[in-house]
Design a protein around this motif. Structure first.
Motif, PDB file in Angstrom:
ATOM      1  N   LEU A   1      42.392   7.751 -70.720  1.00 50.01           N
ATOM      2  CA  LEU A   1      41.547   8.907 -70.992  1.00 50.01           C
ATOM      3  C   LEU A   1      40.178   8.670 -70.369  1.00 50.01           C
ATOM      4  N   GLU A   2      39.793   9.564 -69.471  1.00 57.50           N
ATOM      5  CA  GLU A   2      38.508   9.406 -68.794  1.00 57.50           C
ATOM      6  C   GLU A   2      37.450  10.299 -69.448  1.00 57.50           C
ATOM      7  N   PRO A   3      36.206   9.843 -69.476  1.00 59.92           N
ATOM      8  CA  PRO A   3      35.148  10.622 -70.126  1.00 59.92           C
ATOM      9  C   PRO A   3      34.678  11.788 -69.268  1.00 59.92           C
ATOM     10  N   THR A   4      34.058  12.738 -69.931  1.00 57.03           N
ATOM     11  CA  THR A   4      33.255  13.746 -69.243  1.00 57.03           C
ATOM     12  C   THR A   4      31.842  13.190 -69.117  1.00 57.03           C
ATOM     13  N   VAL A   5      31.313  13.171 -67.909  1.00 64.71           N
ATOM     14  CA  VAL A   5      29.996  12.590 -67.662  1.00 64.71           C
ATOM     15  C   VAL A   5      29.044  13.671 -67.180  1.00 64.71           C
ATOM     16  N   HIS A   6      27.923  13.777 -67.863  1.00 69.28           N
ATOM     17  CA  HIS A   6      26.849  14.687 -67.453  1.00 69.28           C
ATOM     18  C   HIS A   6      25.668  13.841 -66.994  1.00 69.28           C
ATOM     19  N   PRO A   7      25.430  13.729 -65.681  1.00 68.17           N
ATOM     20  CA  PRO A   7      24.242  13.001 -65.197  1.00 68.17           C
ATOM     21  C   PRO A   7      23.041  13.934 -65.145  1.00 68.17           C
ATOM     22  N   ILE A   8      21.926  13.498 -65.704  1.00 67.26           N
ATOM     23  CA  ILE A   8      20.701  14.308 -65.729  1.00 67.26           C
ATOM     24  C   ILE A   8      19.583  13.480 -65.114  1.00 67.26           C
ATOM     25  N   PHE A   9      19.021  13.968 -64.031  1.00 66.81           N
ATOM     26  CA  PHE A   9      18.005  13.216 -63.290  1.00 66.81           C
ATOM     27  C   PHE A   9      16.612  13.605 -63.748  1.00 66.81           C
ATOM     28  N   GLU A  10      15.781  12.599 -64.008  1.00 65.29           N
ATOM     29  CA  GLU A  10      14.381  12.822 -64.382  1.00 65.29           C
ATOM     30  C   GLU A  10      13.527  12.419 -63.171  1.00 65.29           C
ATOM     31  N   PRO A  11      12.969  13.391 -62.432  1.00 64.51           N
ATOM     32  CA  PRO A  11      12.375  13.080 -61.129  1.00 64.51           C
ATOM     33  C   PRO A  11      11.064  12.311 -61.174  1.00 64.51           C
ATOM     34  N   GLN A  12      10.282  12.438 -62.259  1.00 69.72           N
ATOM     35  CA  GLN A  12       8.981  11.767 -62.284  1.00 69.72           C
ATOM     36  C   GLN A  12       9.130  10.248 -62.239  1.00 69.72           C
TER      37      GLN A  12
ATOM     38  N   ILE B   1      24.532   9.030 -75.485  1.00 67.84           N
ATOM     39  CA  ILE B   1      23.485   9.269 -74.494  1.00 67.84           C
ATOM     40  C   ILE B   1      22.991   7.912 -74.022  1.00 67.84           C
ATOM     41  N   ILE B   2      22.899   7.735 -72.716  1.00 64.24           N
ATOM     42  CA  ILE B   2      22.459   6.475 -72.122  1.00 64.24           C
ATOM     43  C   ILE B   2      21.098   6.665 -71.461  1.00 64.24           C
ATOM     44  N   ASP B   3      20.135   5.823 -71.826  1.00 64.39           N
ATOM     45  CA  ASP B   3      18.803   5.730 -71.207  1.00 64.39           C
ATOM     46  C   ASP B   3      18.038   7.063 -71.155  1.00 64.39           C
ATOM     47  N   PRO B   4      17.834   7.714 -72.314  1.00 61.08           N
ATOM     48  CA  PRO B   4      17.085   8.975 -72.325  1.00 61.08           C
ATOM     49  C   PRO B   4      15.585   8.755 -72.102  1.00 61.08           C
ATOM     50  N   VAL B   5      14.933   9.735 -71.485  1.00 61.66           N
ATOM     51  CA  VAL B   5      13.537   9.613 -71.063  1.00 61.66           C
ATOM     52  C   VAL B   5      12.623  10.480 -71.924  1.00 61.66           C
ATOM     53  N   LEU B   6      11.506   9.882 -72.339  1.00 63.78           N
ATOM     54  CA  LEU B   6      10.413  10.597 -72.983  1.00 63.78           C
ATOM     55  C   LEU B   6       9.337  10.831 -71.923  1.00 63.78           C
ATOM     56  N   ASP B   7       8.847  12.051 -71.825  1.00 64.47           N
ATOM     57  CA  ASP B   7       7.857  12.372 -70.794  1.00 64.47           C
ATOM     58  C   ASP B   7       6.491  11.783 -71.151  1.00 64.47           C
ATOM     59  N   PHE B   8       5.798  11.280 -70.120  1.00 66.95           N
ATOM     60  CA  PHE B   8       4.451  10.733 -70.335  1.00 66.95           C
ATOM     61  C   PHE B   8       3.574  11.135 -69.167  1.00 66.95           C
ATOM     62  N   ASP B   9       2.493  11.840 -69.472  1.00 68.13           N
ATOM     63  CA  ASP B   9       1.516  12.243 -68.469  1.00 68.13           C
ATOM     64  C   ASP B   9       0.393  11.208 -68.464  1.00 68.13           C
ATOM     65  N   LEU B  10       0.363  10.390 -67.435  1.00 75.40           N
ATOM     66  CA  LEU B  10      -0.599   9.293 -67.371  1.00 75.40           C
ATOM     67  C   LEU B  10      -2.032   9.804 -67.253  1.00 75.40           C
ATOM     68  N   SER B  11      -2.228  10.936 -66.583  1.00 76.09           N
ATOM     69  CA  SER B  11      -3.582  11.455 -66.400  1.00 76.09           C
ATOM     70  C   SER B  11      -4.187  11.970 -67.706  1.00 76.09           C
TER      71      SER B  11
END
Length: 298
Positions: free
Chosen positions: A5-16, A34-44
């Motif tokens: 049984l193979e998984p359904t994979v949804h790749p989501i790219f975070e460009p920053q 969910i693998i390696d989810p990203v929290l947004d951070f505005d450095l400025s």
């Protein structure tokens, strides 16, 4: 360990930050991770926000998935994890998981940034053993230790897929740096050899992509390559590359790399699984950023 049984994979790219996040689901039970989810951070603006993580939640809702685990491949130095935020929004309190060697990373960076060690204890719900097997609905998954980029680094094998984090990049990008504390180019070579010893048709899903662009170069991010293509085309680790050649090149390259721009913010969040720093009486939250002093005597 390839399941029928193979998984359904949804790749989501975070460009920053050039990060690939993955929602991986059992197509029958609709259980998911969910693998390696990203929290947004505005450095400025020194501002944390959640639009990227919210898009993952929208996908989960749209597909009717039940998230059982939030998996980290390692304590990232280039982006902040959204694991704790997502856990707070998921109705079933999915476990936040990482490899068992996170403790040595927590010890090192809690001391460096002045974080009380107790703030790290229990941050992750489960510390995974090497080769530990767990279920995602009817799917079988296995945690694989892949050191080299960092000492705590894990990959996750699900069916004929390995989500390898920063252990191996796409062929025209090559490999990740090994100059973080506890990193080791010899170990990364061995981890890459482990991955490239898998069957040729296995998909290796990477943690980042930095498309080279330019004349004749790839412009769009790519979430995976199969093992056969990695062996034929990886510019740092293709078949025939010796350990000595790789280590000499990797160490030389790493000696001239700048540190990731979010390294201090990311590590302070990530050793706590994405938990926010405590608020002061005035409502502020603080992260420590080291200042380097040029010259002496003042």
């Amino acid at each position: 360990m390839a399941s029928s049984l193979e998984p359904t994979v949804h790749p989501i790219f975070e460009p920053q930050t050039g990060t690939w996040q993955y929602v991986v689901a059992d197509p029958v039970s609709r259980s998911a991770i969910i693998i390696d989810p990203v929290l947004d951070f505005d450095l400025s603006k020194n501002t944390v926000s959640t639009s990227t993580a919210d898009s993952l939640l929208a996908l989960i809702k749209e597909k009717g998935y039940t998230v059982e685990k939030l998996l980290e491949t390692h304590a990232h130095a280039d982006h902040l994890t959204a694991a704790k935020y997502l856990q707070s929004k998921l109705s079933n309190k999915a476990e936040v998981c990482i490899g068992k060697r996170i403790a040595q990373v927590q010890d090192r960076f809690a001391a460096r940034y002045g974080i009380p060690r107790q703030q790290c204890e229990g941050a992750f719900d489960k510390l995974l053993e090497d080769d530990e097997v767990f279920q995602i609905g009817g799917l079988e998954a296995k945690a694989i230790w892949l050191p080299g980029h960092t000492p705590d680094h894990m990959g996750y094998m699900i069916g004929a897929n390995v989500f390898c984090g920063d252990s191996l990049f796409n062929g025209d990008v090559g490999s990740a740096r090994c100059d973080f504390p506890g990193g080791n180019a010899h170990e990364l070579f061995n981890s890459a050899t482990k991955l490239l010893s898998l069957p040729d048709t296995f998909k290796i899903w990477t943690g980042h992509d930095y498309p080279p662009g330019g004349e004749g170069g790839r412009a769009e991010p790519l979430p995976y390559m199969i093992v056969a293509d990695q062996k034929a085309h990886n510019k740092h680790l293709k078949s025939g590359t010796s350990e000595e050649e790789f280590v000499a090149w990797r160490n030389g390259r790493d000696a001239n790399l700048a540190e990731p721009k979010l390294i201090h913010q990311a590590l302070q969040f990530n050793i706590r699984a994405g938990k926010l720093p405590a608020a002061t009486a005035g409502g502020d939250r603080f992260l420590h950023v080291p200042v380097k002093v040029a010259g002496e005597g003042w």
